[in-house]
Design a protein around this motif. Structure first.
Motif, short mmCIF file in Angstrom:
data_model
loop_
_atom_site.label_atom_id
_atom_site.label_comp_id
_atom_site.label_asym_id
_atom_site.label_seq_id
_atom_site.Cartn_x
_atom_site.Cartn_y
_atom_site.Cartn_z
N HIS A 162 0.89 -1.23 -0.03
CA HIS A 162 0.01 0.05 -0.18
C HIS A 162 0.97 1.29 0.14
O HIS A 162 1.82 1.37 0.82
N ASN A 165 0.69 3.29 3.56
CA ASN A 165 0.95 3.18 4.85
C ASN A 165 2.26 1.97 4.73
O ASN A 165 2.41 1.76 5.75
N TYR A 169 -0.28 -6.47 1.49
CA TYR A 169 -1.58 -6.93 1.45
C TYR A 169 -1.93 -8.01 0.42
O TYR A 169 -1.23 -7.73 -0.62
N GLU A 180 -3.35 -8.27 6.15
CA GLU A 180 -2.32 -7.35 6.25
C GLU A 180 -1.06 -8.04 6.62
O GLU A 180 -1.23 -8.97 7.54
N PHE A 205 -1.56 -1.66 -6.56
CA PHE A 205 -2.19 -0.71 -5.82
C PHE A 205 -1.89 0.56 -6.56
O PHE A 205 -1.12 0.46 -7.52
N GLY A 209 -4.59 4.40 -3.36
CA GLY A 209 -4.94 3.37 -2.13
C GLY A 209 -6.05 2.35 -2.47
O GLY A 209 -6.52 1.47 -1.82
N TYR A 210 -6.27 2.05 -3.87
CA TYR A 210 -7.31 1.10 -4.29
C TYR A 210 -6.45 -0.07 -4.66
O TYR A 210 -5.31 0.01 -5.30
N TYR A 211 -6.94 -1.22 -3.99
CA TYR A 211 -6.24 -2.52 -4.36
C TYR A 211 -6.85 -3.28 -5.71
O TYR A 211 -7.92 -3.54 -5.43
N MET A 237 -8.99 0.45 -0.36
CA MET A 237 -8.26 0.49 0.76
C MET A 237 -7.92 1.91 0.87
O MET A 237 -6.69 2.11 1.44
N SER A 238 -8.70 2.96 0.31
CA SER A 238 -7.93 4.30 0.64
C SER A 238 -7.95 4.63 1.84
O SER A 238 -8.73 4.24 2.75
N ALA A 270 2.91 1.89 -7.74
CA ALA A 270 1.73 2.32 -6.92
C ALA A 270 1.70 3.82 -6.83
O ALA A 270 0.69 4.18 -6.23
#
Length: 715
Positions: A162, A165, A169, A180, A205, A209-211, A237-238, A270
């Motif tokens: 990600h 952070n 993932y 995670e 990613f 933050g979109y997976y 996952m934003s 990413a």
């Protein structure tokens, strides 16, 4: 010329590859690695469009566990064939990376790069890391492989960092659970159930933050595919400003169609947005409650320079231009492909035009209840409607319960089929149009019901009884009337050819007695056969009354391989001929004389075909058979046909198409009836019928029920 020793030669070649040029930027496309020898594809995550970038990477091996290193702009991966680390630059040529302590007792299929460190994961083996920074000054540096943790219980086939952070993932293939992973300790933490299972061989990613995950192949159960392979899903996952997830729902939403493969792995920068600055993607324009923007998984189409709606072509968008903004406010005016020609009124038909650049498939939705969504089953008005290049004329029926007022529509044209109102497509264009539903006092009446059929059965030996098997034409029929202010405004007749036990050629038609042909709104009257719109409605323009020919020759129109279709035991083929006739009337039309449903369905002799001895040669439309006591049309040859043989028709008494003892040449039964087999007399198959017909007082009224049939004599 000096000769190189073999080791020196190998090192020289390796050095060229190791120092290959890195990527120029942090690219927006995702890279997909498949097969052995490995092939590299570019995947547009927004639309699912896939392009082969390199099929000769300089190796015969498979490369997996790939990740993009933002620091040096190389892709790193694991050579599963030779158990070694490799990297690629923008030319996608594989070069070895020297390492120490790389496990040799197993391979790796899962990996990603973050903060100049390459991470590898193997279920039940552990999480490992490799510091890539020594390569900045020495491409030949030996990189130690460090084991972070032996704990690796999640069944993964790819994982991704990600960008917000710095956590890893991945989705467990067996359970569909999202996990995670702490890259410093290897700690595994359950996050949520994504609702999707299967082998997710590629994960990416984006900067928001979109997976994104891509399923390798179909998931089957009992030999039935329950989850399609190649699908790209997106998990939101934003993060907010405090670093917490914005959403608590981590459901994997179908996002686009990608490629299927047994061996999938993905790498992506990413830190890049998923849409290029010079977008070649078309988005919609409706309010975002209809899922218009990329964040809402709105509809978007990769521009293929072939497929679009309208005359003006189509330009790319950076995202959905949510109303009151519009795609037409920038670039070219490209929302010109769909036109509403007639008003939209509940229960009535609307004519639309669709101008297509080439052949392709159109799907369309209208928000009938004005709730700001296209999620009701009835909202879909077109599904994979094949369009031809140029102007196409289409019809749809407005929902009977449509709410009057302003609403929105969406039309998607593509080379793909099966599109929803949202999600990506690899070709075509999407057009969103506002429209107004006009208030109307409408209701519907059905015959015999909204889902049932009556059976029409005809004997084509009229005016003789001959075999009297009443199966020469057997048609299932249903009629729906739409009334506006208690006056019939539209008629829909649906039919299925159930049997054709005739050696003569017959056509089928429907007349509306006492209704003038001029009462018909020809613009909104049309005929479909097997779901395909016909070139005309079949209306007989040389008659005063409204009459419609469904088929001039049922023998030629129907698709069957045996003679005497569905009247012999050895001819049990499926029904293959269906029609739908929609008749709309002009607003001021006089339809007060319209009889009860189903009006007047009849058969006639196919023009230029023999139709029996004792008849005018090739009688064509002048020979007809109607239901008992229904007067023939103005085309019927009363002079030369009526009264021949055993026909006892009489204009003066209103008796038509019956013998002297009231046996008819056509029947209408209130259900889907079991007709006699070929050359089996109706009176033999249904012994009670003779009493019913001759007595005429309701005796044996249920003669047609299967319980009253000689079962060996019926089909």
């Amino acid at each position: 010329m000096n000769k190189l020793t073999l080791p020196a030669f190998v090192m020289a070649v390796w050095s060229v590859h190791a120092n290959a040029t890195p990527f120029d930027t942090c690219p927006s496309k995702a890279y997909l690695f498949q097969s052995a020898p490995v092939k590299v594809y570019g995947v547009n995550l927004v639309t699912g469009a896939t392009t082969l970038l390199e099929d000769d990477t300089g190796t015969t091996a498979n490369v997996n566990g790939v990740g993009f290193n933002f620091t040096d702009r190389y892709i790193y991966g694991y050579d599963t064939t030779n158990k070694k680390i490799v990297r690629m630059g923008k030319n996608f040529q594989v070069a070895d990376v020297n390492t120490s302590d790389l496990p040799t007792d197993h391979t790796f299929y899962v990996g990603d790069v973050y903060d100049h460190t390459y991470y590898l994961y193997r279920t039940n083996k552990g999480l490992f890391k490799i510091d890539l920074s020594p390569l900045d000054s020495d491409a030949s540096a030996v990189l130690p492989v460090v084991k972070i943790s032996s704990r690796a219980t999640v069944s993964l086939t790819d994982m991704a960092f990600h960008p917000g952070n710095g956590k890893l993932y991945g989705i467990d293939n067996n359970s569909g659970f999202l996990y995670e992973f702490d890259p410093t300790s290897g700690q595994e933490t359950y996050i949520a159930d994504t609702g999707q299972k299967g082998t997710f061989g590629a994960g990416y990613f984006d900067v928001n933050g979109y997976y994104y995950v891509s399923r390798n192949n179909d998931v089957s159960s009992g030999g039935v595919v329950i989850r399609e392979g190649g699908k790209i899903y997106r998990v939101n996952m934003s993060l907010d400003e405090s670093g917490d997830f914005v959403e608590s729902d981590f459901t994997a939403v179908e996002f686009a169609d990608g490629p299927m493969s047994n061996q999938n792995d993905g790498a992506r920068c990413a830190n890049a947005p998923v849409i290029d600055e010079d977008s070649n993607i078309d988005f919609g324009d409706a309010p975002d409650s209809y899922k218009t923007t990329l964040a809402s998984n709105g509809p978007r189409h990769q521009l293929d320079e072939l497929t679009w709606l309208g005359l003006n072509g189509v330009d790319g968008d950076s995202d959905g231009a949510v109303s009151p903004d519009s795609d037409d406010l920038t670039g070219i005016d490209d929302e010109d492909g769909i036109g509403f020609v007639t008003a939209v009124e509940p229960g009535l038909d609307t004519l639309v035009t669709a101008y297509a650049s080439t052949t392709g498939y159109l799907s369309g939705w209208i928000d009938w209840d004005g709730d700001g969504e296209f999620d009701e089953p009835g909202d879909k008005v077109f599904e994979d409607q094949l369009l031809q290049a140029g102007q196409n004329v289409l019809f749809f029926e407005a929902d009977l319960n449509a709410v009057a007022g302003d609403t929105w529509s969406r039309f998607r044209f593509s080379q793909q089929t099966g599109l929803d109102a949202d999600g990506g497509s690899t070709s075509g264009e999407v057009e969103d149009h506002g429209l107004t539903i006009t208030a109307a006092n409408t209701r519907q009446e059905h015959f015999p019901s909204s889902t049932g059929f009556v059976t029409l059965a005809y004997e084509d030996n009229y005016p003789y009884t001959a075999d009297y098997d009443m199966n020469d034409v057997v048609m299932f029929l249903r009629v729906t009337e739409t009334l506006k202010d208690d006056v019939v405004a539209k008629i829909k007749v649906t039919g299925q050819l159930a049997a054709l036990g005739a050696s003569y050629h017959n056509g089928f038609a429907i007349r509306l007695p006492n209704v003038a042909r001029t009462a018909v709104n020809t613009q909104l009257t049309y005929l479909k056969v097997n779901g395909q719109l016909q070139s005309d409605s079949g209306m007989e323009t040389d008659m005063q009354e409204a009459s419609f020919v469904i088929s001039n020759d049922l023998n030629e129109a129907a698709d069957f391989s045996c003679q005497y279709f569905r009247t012999l035991e050895n001819c049990r083929e499926d029904i293959s001929y269906e029609f739908e006739l929609t008749i709309s009337f002009n607003p001021d039309a006089d339809v007060s004389g319209l009889p009860d449903m189903p009006y007047d369905p009849f058969i006639f002799a196919t023009p230029d075909k023999y139709h029996g001895e004792g008849m005018p040669e090739h009688p064509g439309r002048s020979w007809e058979v109607h239901l008992a006591d229904q007067a023939p049309t103005e085309k019927f040859d009363k002079v030369n046909i009526m009264g021949l043989g055993v026909d006892d028709s009489n204009d003066a008494t209103g008796k038509y198409f019956k013998t002297s003892n009231n046996l008819p040449w056509a029947l209408m039964l209130p259900e889907q009836w079991e007709w006699p087999k070929e050359r089996v007399d109706l009176l033999k198959a249904y012994p009670d019928f003779e009493g019913y017909a001759t007595e005429g007082d309701g005796t044996n009224a249920l003669w047609y029920k299967s319980d009253n049939a000689v079962s060996a004599e019926t089909y």
